[in-house]
Design a protein around this motif. Structure first.
Motif, PDB file in Angstrom:
ATOM      1  N   MET A  36       0.812  -1.197   0.000  1.00 46.16           N
ATOM      2  CA  MET A  36       0.000   0.000   0.000  1.00 46.16           C
ATOM      3  C   MET A  36       0.861   1.268   0.000  1.00 46.16           C
ATOM      4  SD  MET A  36      -3.096   0.823  -0.124  1.00 46.16           S
ATOM      5  CE  MET A  36      -4.527   1.502   0.552  1.00 46.16           C
ATOM      6  N   MET A  37       1.944   1.242   0.785  1.00 44.74           N
ATOM      7  CA  MET A  37       2.824   2.401   0.858  1.00 44.74           C
ATOM      8  C   MET A  37       3.493   2.667  -0.484  1.00 44.74           C
ATOM      9  SD  MET A  37       3.811   4.824   2.663  1.00 44.74           S
ATOM     10  CE  MET A  37       4.715   5.293   4.074  1.00 44.74           C
ATOM     11  N   ASN A  38       3.904   1.615  -1.203  1.00 43.77           N
ATOM     12  CA  ASN A  38       4.538   1.784  -2.503  1.00 43.77           C
ATOM     13  C   ASN A  38       3.594   2.433  -3.509  1.00 43.77           C
ATOM     14  OD1 ASN A  38       6.943   0.709  -1.640  1.00 43.77           O
ATOM     15  ND2 ASN A  38       6.509  -1.344  -2.395  1.00 43.77           N
ATOM     16  N   ILE A  39       2.312   2.096  -3.437  1.00 42.59           N
ATOM     17  CA  ILE A  39       1.317   2.695  -4.335  1.00 42.59           C
ATOM     18  C   ILE A  39       1.181   4.184  -4.030  1.00 42.59           C
ATOM     19  CG2 ILE A  39      -1.133   2.737  -4.951  1.00 42.59           C
ATOM     20  CD1 ILE A  39      -1.138  -0.322  -4.490  1.00 42.59           C
ATOM     21  N   ALA A  40       1.139   4.536  -2.755  1.00 38.82           N
ATOM     22  CA  ALA A  40       1.019   5.940  -2.353  1.00 38.82           C
ATOM     23  C   ALA A  40       2.231   6.739  -2.821  1.00 38.82           C
ATOM     24  CB  ALA A  40       0.845   6.047  -0.846  1.00 38.82           C
ATOM     25  N   ILE A  41       3.413   6.189  -2.629  1.00 40.28           N
ATOM     26  CA  ILE A  41       4.641   6.869  -3.053  1.00 40.28           C
ATOM     27  C   ILE A  41       4.662   7.030  -4.563  1.00 40.28           C
ATOM     28  CG2 ILE A  41       7.155   6.639  -3.213  1.00 40.28           C
ATOM     29  CD1 ILE A  41       7.034   5.451  -0.357  1.00 40.28           C
ATOM     30  N   SER A  42       4.238   6.016  -5.274  1.00 40.59           N
ATOM     31  CA  SER A  42       4.173   6.091  -6.727  1.00 40.59           C
ATOM     32  C   SER A  42       3.225   7.195  -7.186  1.00 40.59           C
ATOM     33  CB  SER A  42       3.747   4.748  -7.298  1.00 40.59           C
ATOM     34  OG  SER A  42       3.617   4.825  -8.697  1.00 40.59           O
ATOM     35  N   LYS A  43       2.086   7.302  -6.535  1.00 35.94           N
ATOM     36  CA  LYS A  43       1.113   8.348  -6.889  1.00 35.94           C
ATOM     37  C   LYS A  43       1.666   9.734  -6.584  1.00 35.94           C
ATOM     38  CE  LYS A  43      -3.074   5.628  -6.719  1.00 35.94           C
ATOM     39  NZ  LYS A  43      -4.449   5.523  -6.250  1.00 35.94           N
ATOM     40  N   ILE A  44       2.352   9.880  -5.464  1.00 38.96           N
ATOM     41  CA  ILE A  44       2.979  11.166  -5.120  1.00 38.96           C
ATOM     42  C   ILE A  44       4.034  11.526  -6.153  1.00 38.96           C
ATOM     43  CG2 ILE A  44       4.479  12.332  -3.458  1.00 38.96           C
ATOM     44  CD1 ILE A  44       2.941  10.718  -1.267  1.00 38.96           C
ATOM     45  N   ASP A  45       4.867  10.561  -6.523  1.00 36.44           N
ATOM     46  CA  ASP A  45       5.889  10.806  -7.544  1.00 36.44           C
ATOM     47  C   ASP A  45       5.263  11.230  -8.870  1.00 36.44           C
ATOM     48  OD1 ASP A  45       7.912  10.224  -5.765  1.00 36.44           O
ATOM     49  OD2 ASP A  45       8.208   8.166  -6.500  1.00 36.44           O
ATOM     50  N   ASN A  46       4.162  10.580  -9.246  1.00 37.72           N
ATOM     51  CA  ASN A  46       3.466  10.942 -10.484  1.00 37.72           C
ATOM     52  C   ASN A  46       2.925  12.366 -10.423  1.00 37.72           C
ATOM     53  OD1 ASN A  46       3.985   8.478 -11.709  1.00 37.72           O
ATOM     54  ND2 ASN A  46       2.021   7.590 -11.109  1.00 37.72           N
ATOM     55  N   LEU A  47       2.363  12.739  -9.277  1.00 39.56           N
ATOM     56  CA  LEU A  47       1.837  14.101  -9.115  1.00 39.56           C
ATOM     57  C   LEU A  47       2.952  15.140  -9.160  1.00 39.56           C
ATOM     58  CD1 LEU A  47      -0.862  13.522  -6.348  1.00 39.56           C
ATOM     59  CD2 LEU A  47      -1.266  14.155  -8.740  1.00 39.56           C
ATOM     60  N   LEU A  48       4.064  14.843  -8.527  1.00 38.74           N
ATOM     61  CA  LEU A  48       5.206  15.768  -8.568  1.00 38.74           C
ATOM     62  C   LEU A  48       5.746  15.908  -9.987  1.00 38.74           C
ATOM     63  CD1 LEU A  48       7.077  14.807  -5.288  1.00 38.74           C
ATOM     64  CD2 LEU A  48       5.948  16.983  -5.800  1.00 38.74           C
ATOM     65  N   SER A  49       5.822  14.817 -10.708  1.00 36.62           N
ATOM     66  CA  SER A  49       6.280  14.855 -12.090  1.00 36.62           C
ATOM     67  C   SER A  49       5.340  15.703 -12.956  1.00 36.62           C
ATOM     68  CB  SER A  49       6.380  13.436 -12.649  1.00 36.62           C
ATOM     69  OG  SER A  49       6.776  13.456 -13.996  1.00 36.62           O
ATOM     70  N   LEU A  50       4.063  15.524 -12.768  1.00 32.43           N
ATOM     71  CA  LEU A  50       3.077  16.308 -13.502  1.00 32.43           C
ATOM     72  C   LEU A  50       3.179  17.789 -13.141  1.00 32.43           C
ATOM     73  CD1 LEU A  50       0.670  16.480 -15.431  1.00 32.43           C
ATOM     74  CD2 LEU A  50      -0.809  15.936 -13.495  1.00 32.43           C
ATOM     75  N   ALA A  51       3.334  18.082 -11.861  1.00 33.89           N
ATOM     76  CA  ALA A  51       3.469  19.473 -11.407  1.00 33.89           C
ATOM     77  C   ALA A  51       4.704  20.122 -12.023  1.00 33.89           C
ATOM     78  CB  ALA A  51       3.534  19.527  -9.884  1.00 33.89           C
ATOM     79  N   GLU A  52       5.807  19.371 -12.104  1.00 31.86           N
ATOM     80  CA  GLU A  52       7.034  19.917 -12.705  1.00 31.86           C
ATOM     81  C   GLU A  52       6.823  20.213 -14.182  1.00 31.86           C
ATOM     82  OE1 GLU A  52      11.803  19.062 -13.005  1.00 31.86           O
ATOM     83  OE2 GLU A  52      10.480  17.417 -12.452  1.00 31.86           O
ATOM     84  N   LYS A  53       6.140  19.338 -14.889  1.00 28.40           N
ATOM     85  CA  LYS A  53       5.849  19.582 -16.309  1.00 28.40           C
ATOM     86  C   LYS A  53       4.992  20.833 -16.479  1.00 28.40           C
ATOM     87  CE  LYS A  53       6.264  14.784 -17.683  1.00 28.40           C
ATOM     88  NZ  LYS A  53       5.573  13.545 -17.991  1.00 28.40           N
ATOM     89  N   ILE A  54       4.018  21.001 -15.602  1.00 27.45           N
ATOM     90  CA  ILE A  54       3.139  22.172 -15.682  1.00 27.45           C
ATOM     91  C   ILE A  54       3.914  23.457 -15.419  1.00 27.45           C
ATOM     92  CG2 ILE A  54       1.187  23.340 -14.570  1.00 27.45           C
ATOM     93  CD1 ILE A  54      -0.030  20.493 -14.175  1.00 27.45           C
ATOM     94  N   ILE A  55       4.787  23.462 -14.416  1.00 29.50           N
ATOM     95  CA  ILE A  55       5.546  24.679 -14.120  1.00 29.50           C
ATOM     96  C   ILE A  55       6.484  25.020 -15.274  1.00 29.50           C
ATOM     97  CG2 ILE A  55       7.433  23.630 -12.793  1.00 29.50           C
ATOM     98  CD1 ILE A  55       5.767  26.985 -12.074  1.00 29.50           C
ATOM     99  N   TRP A  56       7.099  24.002 -15.915  1.00 30.97           N
ATOM    100  CA  TRP A  56       7.954  24.276 -17.070  1.00 30.97           C
ATOM    101  C   TRP A  56       7.142  24.799 -18.258  1.00 30.97           C
ATOM    102  CZ3 TRP A  56      12.590  25.691 -17.066  1.00 30.97           C
ATOM    103  CH2 TRP A  56      13.515  25.169 -16.165  1.00 30.97           C
TER     104      TRP A  56
END
Length: 102
Positions: free
Chosen positions: A1-21
């Protein structure tokens, strides 16, 4: 369960970085193509960023446009290490060309 949560957080951070760029790219393009400024280049690298004129001299202030860029870098640089990207935007024949340092 923790790995899924971390994966989702990483995906959100990656998306946020793309948006800011995307936002940074749009703002820099608007600044460089605006008729009322001297800037013909923008560089961010090694912890800093600046606009430059056609002689390669840094521009201290280019008006209200720069405030948006400064706000974006000040707000998100520590999170996304934006100035470590080593990128530049050049105005060439009315078009903005983005390149990356290796």
């Amino acid at each position: 369960m923790m790995n899924i949560a971390i994966s989702k957080i990483d995906n959100l951070l990656s998306l946020a970085e793309k948006i800011i760029w995307m936002k940074i790219n749009a703002e820099i393009t608007a600044i460089l193509t605006a008729k009322d400024n001297q800037a013909c280049q923008f560089v961010c690298a090694m912890g800093g960023y600046a606009f430059y004129d056609s002689d390669g001299e840094p521009l201290d202030e280019i008006g209200t446009y720069e405030k948006t860029i400064s706000k974006l870098f000040n707000e998100y640089n520590s999170t996304f290490k934006l100035t470590g990207e080593g990128a530049r935007w050049d105005l060439i024949d009315g078009r903005v060309i983005r390149s990356y340092s290796q």
